[in-house]
Design a protein around this motif. Structure first.
Motif, PDB file in Angstrom:
ATOM      1  N   HIS A  41      81.021 -41.635 -64.443  1.00 13.47           N
ATOM      2  CA  HIS A  41      80.367 -41.311 -65.708  1.00 13.47           C
ATOM      3  C   HIS A  41      81.207 -41.711 -66.913  1.00 13.47           C
ATOM      4  O   HIS A  41      82.420 -41.875 -66.804  1.00 13.47           O
ATOM      5  CB  HIS A  41      80.112 -39.799 -65.791  1.00 13.47           C
ATOM      6  CG  HIS A  41      79.319 -39.286 -64.639  1.00 13.47           C
ATOM      7  ND1 HIS A  41      77.984 -39.570 -64.468  1.00 13.47           N
ATOM      8  CD2 HIS A  41      79.683 -38.534 -63.570  1.00 13.47           C
ATOM      9  CE1 HIS A  41      77.555 -39.001 -63.354  1.00 13.47           C
ATOM     10  NE2 HIS A  41      78.567 -38.378 -62.785  1.00 13.47           N
ATOM     11  N   ARG A  42      80.515 -41.821 -68.024  1.00 18.23           N
ATOM     12  CA  ARG A  42      81.158 -42.177 -69.282  1.00 18.23           C
ATOM     13  C   ARG A  42      82.249 -41.162 -69.640  1.00 18.23           C
ATOM     14  O   ARG A  42      83.339 -41.540 -70.065  1.00 18.23           O
ATOM     15  CB  ARG A  42      80.096 -42.233 -70.391  1.00 18.23           C
ATOM     16  CG  ARG A  42      80.586 -42.723 -71.729  1.00 18.23           C
ATOM     17  CD  ARG A  42      79.427 -42.900 -72.699  1.00 18.23           C
ATOM     18  NE  ARG A  42      78.654 -41.669 -72.855  1.00 18.23           N
ATOM     19  CZ  ARG A  42      78.955 -40.679 -73.705  1.00 18.23           C
ATOM     20  NH1 ARG A  42      79.991 -40.788 -74.493  1.00 18.23           N
ATOM     21  NH2 ARG A  42      78.197 -39.611 -73.791  1.00 18.23           N
ATOM     22  N   GLU A  43      81.952 -39.866 -69.447  1.00 25.01           N
ATOM     23  CA  GLU A  43      82.926 -38.818 -69.805  1.00 25.01           C
ATOM     24  C   GLU A  43      84.216 -38.973 -68.994  1.00 25.01           C
ATOM     25  O   GLU A  43      85.309 -38.826 -69.531  1.00 25.01           O
ATOM     26  CB  GLU A  43      82.347 -37.411 -69.582  1.00 25.01           C
ATOM     27  CG  GLU A  43      81.290 -37.000 -70.585  1.00 25.01           C
ATOM     28  CD  GLU A  43      79.924 -37.599 -70.308  1.00 25.01           C
ATOM     29  OE1 GLU A  43      79.738 -38.188 -69.209  1.00 25.01           O
ATOM     30  OE2 GLU A  43      79.048 -37.505 -71.179  1.00 25.01           O
ATOM     31  N   GLU A  44      84.037 -39.249 -67.719  1.00 21.05           N
ATOM     32  CA  GLU A  44      85.218 -39.447 -66.848  1.00 21.05           C
ATOM     33  C   GLU A  44      86.033 -40.639 -67.337  1.00 21.05           C
ATOM     34  O   GLU A  44      87.257 -40.580 -67.407  1.00 21.05           O
ATOM     35  CB  GLU A  44      84.772 -39.720 -65.406  1.00 21.05           C
ATOM     36  CG  GLU A  44      84.504 -38.465 -64.615  1.00 21.05           C
ATOM     37  CD  GLU A  44      84.084 -38.766 -63.180  1.00 21.05           C
ATOM     38  OE1 GLU A  44      83.872 -37.815 -62.430  1.00 21.05           O
ATOM     39  OE2 GLU A  44      83.970 -39.959 -62.817  1.00 21.05           O
ATOM     40  N   ALA A  45      85.315 -41.704 -67.668  1.00 24.37           N
ATOM     41  CA  ALA A  45      85.989 -42.919 -68.139  1.00 24.37           C
ATOM     42  C   ALA A  45      86.738 -42.642 -69.435  1.00 24.37           C
ATOM     43  O   ALA A  45      87.875 -43.097 -69.619  1.00 24.37           O
ATOM     44  CB  ALA A  45      84.970 -44.037 -68.342  1.00 24.37           C
ATOM     45  N   ILE A  83      93.162 -44.006 -59.166  1.00 22.85           N
ATOM     46  CA  ILE A  83      93.463 -43.645 -57.770  1.00 22.85           C
ATOM     47  C   ILE A  83      93.757 -42.142 -57.676  1.00 22.85           C
ATOM     48  O   ILE A  83      93.229 -41.449 -56.814  1.00 22.85           O
ATOM     49  CB  ILE A  83      94.636 -44.500 -57.225  1.00 22.85           C
ATOM     50  CG1 ILE A  83      94.186 -45.957 -57.051  1.00 22.85           C
ATOM     51  CG2 ILE A  83      95.152 -43.941 -55.892  1.00 22.85           C
ATOM     52  CD1 ILE A  83      95.299 -46.958 -56.779  1.00 22.85           C
ATOM     53  N   ASP A  84      94.594 -41.633 -58.619  1.00 21.87           N
ATOM     54  CA  ASP A  84      94.896 -40.190 -58.643  1.00 21.87           C
ATOM     55  C   ASP A  84      93.624 -39.370 -58.854  1.00 21.87           C
ATOM     56  O   ASP A  84      93.449 -38.315 -58.258  1.00 21.87           O
ATOM     57  CB  ASP A  84      95.869 -39.859 -59.785  1.00 21.87           C
ATOM     58  CG  ASP A  84      97.293 -40.275 -59.452  1.00 21.87           C
ATOM     59  OD1 ASP A  84      97.541 -40.622 -58.285  1.00 21.87           O
ATOM     60  OD2 ASP A  84      98.137 -40.269 -60.364  1.00 21.87           O
ATOM     61  N   HIS A  85      92.755 -39.883 -59.719  1.00 16.48           N
ATOM     62  CA  HIS A  85      91.499 -39.196 -60.030  1.00 16.48           C
ATOM     63  C   HIS A  85      90.661 -39.026 -58.762  1.00 16.48           C
ATOM     64  O   HIS A  85      90.149 -37.942 -58.492  1.00 16.48           O
ATOM     65  CB  HIS A  85      90.751 -40.017 -61.081  1.00 16.48           C
ATOM     66  CG  HIS A  85      89.346 -39.571 -61.319  1.00 16.48           C
ATOM     67  ND1 HIS A  85      89.040 -38.414 -61.987  1.00 16.48           N
ATOM     68  CD2 HIS A  85      88.160 -40.136 -60.962  1.00 16.48           C
ATOM     69  CE1 HIS A  85      87.717 -38.284 -62.047  1.00 16.48           C
ATOM     70  NE2 HIS A  85      87.164 -39.310 -61.426  1.00 16.48           N
ATOM     71  N   TYR A  86      90.555 -40.086 -57.994  1.00 15.29           N
ATOM     72  CA  TYR A  86      89.755 -40.006 -56.759  1.00 15.29           C
ATOM     73  C   TYR A  86      90.447 -39.157 -55.702  1.00 15.29           C
ATOM     74  O   TYR A  86      89.799 -38.523 -54.879  1.00 15.29           O
ATOM     75  CB  TYR A  86      89.453 -41.406 -56.213  1.00 15.29           C
ATOM     76  CG  TYR A  86      88.265 -42.022 -56.912  1.00 15.29           C
ATOM     77  CD1 TYR A  86      86.998 -41.466 -56.766  1.00 15.29           C
ATOM     78  CD2 TYR A  86      88.411 -43.119 -57.741  1.00 15.29           C
ATOM     79  CE1 TYR A  86      85.902 -41.993 -57.433  1.00 15.29           C
ATOM     80  CE2 TYR A  86      87.325 -43.663 -58.407  1.00 15.29           C
ATOM     81  CZ  TYR A  86      86.068 -43.092 -58.246  1.00 15.29           C
ATOM     82  OH  TYR A  86      84.990 -43.609 -58.903  1.00 15.29           O
ATOM     83  N   ARG A  87      91.780 -39.153 -55.726  1.00 17.49           N
ATOM     84  CA  ARG A  87      92.535 -38.372 -54.748  1.00 17.49           C
ATOM     85  C   ARG A  87      92.349 -36.865 -55.005  1.00 17.49           C
ATOM     86  O   ARG A  87      92.264 -36.075 -54.085  1.00 17.49           O
ATOM     87  CB  ARG A  87      94.021 -38.740 -54.866  1.00 17.49           C
ATOM     88  CG  ARG A  87      94.793 -38.501 -53.590  1.00 17.49           C
ATOM     89  CD  ARG A  87      96.207 -38.986 -53.747  1.00 17.49           C
ATOM     90  NE  ARG A  87      96.325 -40.435 -53.620  1.00 17.49           N
ATOM     91  CZ  ARG A  87      97.291 -41.159 -54.172  1.00 17.49           C
ATOM     92  NH1 ARG A  87      98.207 -40.595 -54.916  1.00 17.49           N
ATOM     93  NH2 ARG A  87      97.337 -42.462 -53.983  1.00 17.49           N
ATOM     94  N   THR A  88      92.316 -36.488 -56.274  1.00 19.39           N
ATOM     95  CA  THR A  88      92.255 -35.061 -56.600  1.00 19.39           C
ATOM     96  C   THR A  88      90.831 -34.578 -56.844  1.00 19.39           C
ATOM     97  O   THR A  88      90.600 -33.374 -56.951  1.00 19.39           O
ATOM     98  CB  THR A  88      93.077 -34.758 -57.872  1.00 19.39           C
ATOM     99  OG1 THR A  88      92.617 -35.606 -58.923  1.00 19.39           O
ATOM    100  CG2 THR A  88      94.556 -35.008 -57.649  1.00 19.39           C
ATOM    101  N   LYS A  89      89.890 -35.510 -56.922  1.00 24.20           N
ATOM    102  CA  LYS A  89      88.501 -35.127 -57.214  1.00 24.20           C
ATOM    103  C   LYS A  89      87.928 -34.322 -56.060  1.00 24.20           C
ATOM    104  O   LYS A  89      88.111 -34.687 -54.894  1.00 24.20           O
ATOM    105  CB  LYS A  89      87.677 -36.399 -57.424  1.00 24.20           C
ATOM    106  CG  LYS A  89      86.362 -36.178 -58.101  1.00 24.20           C
ATOM    107  CD  LYS A  89      85.668 -37.512 -58.295  1.00 24.20           C
ATOM    108  CE  LYS A  89      84.260 -37.329 -58.821  1.00 24.20           C
ATOM    109  NZ  LYS A  89      83.532 -38.585 -58.890  1.00 24.20           N
ATOM    110  N   LYS A  90      87.226 -33.212 -56.404  1.00 20.54           N
ATOM    111  CA  LYS A  90      86.603 -32.400 -55.359  1.00 20.54           C
ATOM    112  C   LYS A  90      85.447 -33.182 -54.742  1.00 20.54           C
ATOM    113  O   LYS A  90      84.727 -33.874 -55.455  1.00 20.54           O
ATOM    114  CB  LYS A  90      86.071 -31.096 -55.963  1.00 20.54           C
ATOM    115  CG  LYS A  90      87.158 -30.121 -56.316  1.00 20.54           C
ATOM    116  CD  LYS A  90      86.575 -28.906 -56.969  1.00 20.54           C
ATOM    117  CE  LYS A  90      87.690 -28.040 -57.516  1.00 20.54           C
ATOM    118  NZ  LYS A  90      87.185 -27.012 -58.409  1.00 20.54           N
ATOM    119  N   PRO A  91      85.282 -33.058 -53.421  1.00 17.99           N
ATOM    120  CA  PRO A  91      84.160 -33.769 -52.798  1.00 17.99           C
ATOM    121  C   PRO A  91      82.825 -33.277 -53.379  1.00 17.99           C
ATOM    122  O   PRO A  91      82.616 -32.075 -53.512  1.00 17.99           O
ATOM    123  CB  PRO A  91      84.272 -33.398 -51.322  1.00 17.99           C
ATOM    124  CG  PRO A  91      85.473 -32.570 -51.165  1.00 17.99           C
ATOM    125  CD  PRO A  91      86.028 -32.234 -52.490  1.00 17.99           C
TER     126      PRO A  91
END
Lengths: 183, 134
Positions: A41-45, A83-91
């Motif tokens: 999403h835009r907010e994440e970006a 990469i860190d974002h995807y690693r820590t992102k909740k499923p």
């Protein structure tokens, strides 16, 4: 590369915010695009882009120019953040795969007035997200931002030869993914 | 197909961050403290961010320097601890010891001679033999 980039970097290293502001204004759009194409999403970006520039600003006294543009360093920070974002992102239940990002369609179609192109870009974005991080990074830096193999190599800590190989495999994989979409 | 993919990817360049985000991010960015290169002991320099603590440590350092400086000056600048004077004193010391030894031996020899004389006088005189053996 920005004009007087080295001078701006040296001044920013001394804590001159005005110099860093020029670097920020120049590199914000490509870094934002790069991150936006890799997240949902835009907010994440936006959040991740801000984190990248904050990290760059706080760590610029330790940055040593090594013959590559400043952008290589920023892309390096950006890819680590993602990469860190995807690693820590909740499923989560995946709403991304196969769905169309309305924001992207709005952005591109507003600027380009070609709804078909924006739909195609969204489909390619979804197909790219199925590639490995290295493959995504190489395709986006090479074909969206026109970076040289050397610059990409500096950003992803690999040799230029390895970047060419990743690019070749990434394109093949992308075509395979798109053919599943019937494109 | 490659050309079409690459052409579509190029349209991604039209994606731009919103001006609101750009402004908000810039404001937050430069509200952060100005970065400075730290030369080791980051925790110590972190502590030094506190102005009152810096002032207190600075005053303490100045006082310590003043006390040490005065102490050093007093120790090494006293006339009797002057380096040249000390050296001269040490060189003469050996000579003075030798003179004292000569004086001691001279006096003690006289005293010993007097004592030996007294002892000799105190001893009984030998009596002549009555029946000397011929």
């Amino acid at each position: 590369m920005l004009e007087d980039e080295i001078k701006l970097i040296l001044a920013a290293k001394q804590g001159e915010s005005a110099s860093f502001d020029k670097l920020y204004s120049h590199y914000l759009p490509p870094i934002y695009r790069f991150i936006y194409m890799k997240v949902s999403h835009r907010e994440e970006a936006e959040d991740l882009t801000h984190e990248v520039f904050l990290s760059a600003w706080l760590n610029i006294p330790h940055y040593e120019p090594q013959g590559f543009p400043f952008s290589s360093w920023l892309y390096q920070i950006a890819r680590n953040r993602v990469i860190d974002h995807y690693r820590t992102k909740k499923p989560q239940t995946s709403l991304d795969d196969g769905s169309v990002d309305a924001e992207l369609i709005k952005t591109v179609s507003r600027l380009d007035e070609k709804l078909d192109d924006s739909l195609d870009l969204e489909i390619i974005r979804q197909a790219i997200k199925k590639l490995t991080h290295d493959q995504q990074d190489v395709l986006l830096m090479r074909f969206m931002e026109d970076l040289s193999h050397q610059e990409i190599a500096a950003a992803i800590n690999k040799s230029a030869g390895a970047v060419r190989l990743i690019q070749h495999r990434a394109l093949n994989e992308l075509k395979k993914n798109l053919s599943k979409h019937g494109r | 197909m490659d050309d079409k993919i690459l052409k579509i990817l190029k349209t991604g360049k039209l994606i731009e961050p919103s001006p609101e985000f750009k402004e908000r991010s810039r404001r937050l960015l430069f509200a952060a403290p100005t970065p400075k290169k730290e030369y080791g002991f980051p925790a110590f320099f972190g502590l030094m961010e506190n102005f009152r603590l810096r002032l207190a440590l600075g005053t303490l350092g100045a006082l310590l320097l003043a006390v040490l400086g005065v102490n050093y000056w007093q120790t090494f600048n006293q006339p009797n601890l002057n380096g040249q004077a000390l050296k001269h004193e040490v060189e003469n010391l050996d000579f003075q010891i030798q003179l004292q030894e000569i004086e001691y031996f001279e006096n003690s020899a006289k005293e010993i001679a007097v004592i030996l004389d007294d002892i000799k006088r105190a001893e009984p005189k030998e009596e002549p033999e009555i029946n000397p053996i011929n």
